[in-house]
Design a protein around this motif. Structure first.
Motif, PDB file in Angstrom:
ATOM      1  N   GLY A 185     -18.838  -2.842  15.337  1.00  0.00           N
ATOM      2  CA  GLY A 185     -18.888  -2.421  13.933  1.00  0.00           C
ATOM      3  C   GLY A 185     -19.291  -0.961  13.793  1.00  0.00           C
ATOM      4  N   ALA A 186     -20.283  -0.551  14.573  1.00  0.00           N
ATOM      5  CA  ALA A 186     -20.705   0.859  14.533  1.00  0.00           C
ATOM      6  C   ALA A 186     -19.594   1.770  15.044  1.00  0.00           C
ATOM      7  CB  ALA A 186     -21.973   1.050  15.361  1.00  0.00           C
ATOM      8  N   GLY A 187     -18.910   1.348  16.115  1.00  0.00           N
ATOM      9  CA  GLY A 187     -17.810   2.155  16.653  1.00  0.00           C
ATOM     10  C   GLY A 187     -16.672   2.300  15.660  1.00  0.00           C
ATOM     11  N   LEU A 188     -16.339   1.208  14.986  1.00  0.00           N
ATOM     12  CA  LEU A 188     -15.280   1.284  13.972  1.00  0.00           C
ATOM     13  C   LEU A 188     -15.673   2.208  12.833  1.00  0.00           C
ATOM     14  CD1 LEU A 188     -14.196  -2.456  13.795  1.00  0.00           C
ATOM     15  CD2 LEU A 188     -12.836  -0.554  14.646  1.00  0.00           C
ATOM     16  N   PHE A 189     -16.926   2.143  12.436  1.00  0.00           N
ATOM     17  CA  PHE A 189     -17.386   3.008  11.349  1.00  0.00           C
ATOM     18  C   PHE A 189     -17.381   4.477  11.778  1.00  0.00           C
ATOM     19  CE2 PHE A 189     -20.823   5.232   9.128  1.00  0.00           C
ATOM     20  CZ  PHE A 189     -20.362   5.124   7.830  1.00  0.00           C
ATOM     21  N   LEU A 190     -17.864   4.751  12.983  1.00  0.00           N
ATOM     22  CA  LEU A 190     -17.957   6.139  13.429  1.00  0.00           C
ATOM     23  C   LEU A 190     -16.591   6.759  13.714  1.00  0.00           C
ATOM     24  CD1 LEU A 190     -21.092   5.912  15.726  1.00  0.00           C
ATOM     25  CD2 LEU A 190     -20.930   6.908  13.433  1.00  0.00           C
ATOM     26  N   LEU A 191     -15.617   5.958  14.102  1.00  0.00           N
ATOM     27  CA  LEU A 191     -14.286   6.491  14.380  1.00  0.00           C
ATOM     28  C   LEU A 191     -13.353   6.409  13.173  1.00  0.00           C
ATOM     29  CD1 LEU A 191     -13.795   5.298  18.032  1.00  0.00           C
ATOM     30  CD2 LEU A 191     -14.121   7.619  17.217  1.00  0.00           C
ATOM     31  N   LEU A 192     -13.896   6.039  12.033  1.00  0.00           N
ATOM     32  CA  LEU A 192     -13.086   5.987  10.818  1.00  0.00           C
ATOM     33  C   LEU A 192     -12.462   7.342  10.460  1.00  0.00           C
ATOM     34  CD1 LEU A 192     -12.148   3.990   8.673  1.00  0.00           C
ATOM     35  CD2 LEU A 192     -14.167   4.586   7.342  1.00  0.00           C
ATOM     36  N   PRO A 193     -13.160   8.478  10.583  1.00  0.00           N
ATOM     37  CA  PRO A 193     -12.505   9.762  10.293  1.00  0.00           C
ATOM     38  C   PRO A 193     -11.291  10.016  11.199  1.00  0.00           C
ATOM     39  CG  PRO A 193     -14.868  10.066  10.350  1.00  0.00           C
ATOM     40  CD  PRO A 193     -14.597   8.666  10.819  1.00  0.00           C
ATOM     41  N   PHE A 194     -11.380   9.632  12.462  1.00  0.00           N
ATOM     42  CA  PHE A 194     -10.245   9.794  13.381  1.00  0.00           C
ATOM     43  C   PHE A 194      -9.069   8.939  12.920  1.00  0.00           C
ATOM     44  CE2 PHE A 194      -8.128   8.273  17.342  1.00  0.00           C
ATOM     45  CZ  PHE A 194      -7.517   9.463  17.687  1.00  0.00           C
ATOM     46  N   LEU A 195      -9.329   7.714  12.510  1.00  0.00           N
ATOM     47  CA  LEU A 195      -8.258   6.837  12.036  1.00  0.00           C
ATOM     48  C   LEU A 195      -7.645   7.365  10.734  1.00  0.00           C
ATOM     49  CD1 LEU A 195      -9.831   3.355  12.759  1.00  0.00           C
ATOM     50  CD2 LEU A 195      -7.955   4.466  13.979  1.00  0.00           C
ATOM     51  N   LEU A 196      -8.484   7.900   9.858  1.00  0.00           N
ATOM     52  CA  LEU A 196      -7.956   8.483   8.624  1.00  0.00           C
ATOM     53  C   LEU A 196      -7.118   9.729   8.909  1.00  0.00           C
ATOM     54  CD1 LEU A 196     -10.973   8.014   6.214  1.00  0.00           C
ATOM     55  CD2 LEU A 196      -8.804   6.767   6.229  1.00  0.00           C
ATOM     56  N   TYR A 197      -7.523  10.512   9.910  1.00  0.00           N
ATOM     57  CA  TYR A 197      -6.729  11.669  10.318  1.00  0.00           C
ATOM     58  C   TYR A 197      -5.359  11.218  10.817  1.00  0.00           C
ATOM     59  CZ  TYR A 197      -4.945  15.286  13.422  1.00  0.00           C
ATOM     60  OH  TYR A 197      -4.128  16.180  14.057  1.00  0.00           O
ATOM     61  N   LEU A 198      -5.335  10.185  11.649  1.00  0.00           N
ATOM     62  CA  LEU A 198      -4.060   9.678  12.157  1.00  0.00           C
ATOM     63  C   LEU A 198      -3.191   9.143  11.026  1.00  0.00           C
ATOM     64  CD1 LEU A 198      -5.062   7.854  15.456  1.00  0.00           C
ATOM     65  CD2 LEU A 198      -3.939  10.073  15.200  1.00  0.00           C
ATOM     66  N   LEU A 199      -3.807   8.451  10.079  1.00  0.00           N
ATOM     67  CA  LEU A 199      -3.047   7.947   8.932  1.00  0.00           C
ATOM     68  C   LEU A 199      -2.475   9.101   8.126  1.00  0.00           C
ATOM     69  CD1 LEU A 199      -2.191   5.496   7.210  1.00  0.00           C
ATOM     70  CD2 LEU A 199      -4.302   5.840   5.910  1.00  0.00           C
TER      71      LEU A 199
END
Length: 129
Positions: A35-49
């Motif tokens: 859960g912490a990893g998903l939250f912390l990598l959310l900016p990277f996923l939003l960048y990819l989106l």
């Protein structure tokens, strides 16, 4: 009568490397870490989106970024984190409903969570790679 005082040998320090956590404890910790990893990598996923939806040029940037093997490994790790967090979340919801609270049932559900999350990660990861 003489009283004999027995002094127990108590550890002076906590040997973390000797502590053996039960499987449900490991699943619980992995649930929190994922859960912490998903939250912390959310900016990277939003960048990819953003790169994938912006324009044809930005989609080319997206393809270049996602095509890198290191990024693919990171995305597979994120895939595992999501699937594990999802499966463990279902397990914890069932525990909140007082289903599977017995020791053997808790161990079995922990095994199921680990096996299902890893199996789904392998299946989806092979399809996407």
């Amino acid at each position: 009568m003489s009283e004999v005082t027995v002094r127990k040998q108590r550890p002076k320090h906590l040997a973390i490397n000797e502590i053996r956590l039960p499987l449900p404890g490991i699943v619980s910790i992995l649930h929190r870490v994922s859960g912490a990893g998903l939250f912390l990598l959310l900016p990277f996923l939003l960048y990819l989106l953003d790169r994938s939806l912006g324009s044809p040029e930005s989609f080319a940037t997206f393809e270049a970024v996602v095509g890198h093997p290191l990024v693919k490994l990171i995305l597979i790790g994120l895939l595992w984190a999501f699937l594990h967090h999802f499966c463990a979340g279902i397990r914890f919801l069932l525990l909140d409903l007082h289903k599977g609270l017995e020791l053997q049932a808790a161990r079995n559900s922990s095994r199921i969570v680990l096996v299902v999350s890893i199996a789904l990660t392998v299946i989806i990861g092979v399809k996407l790679w």
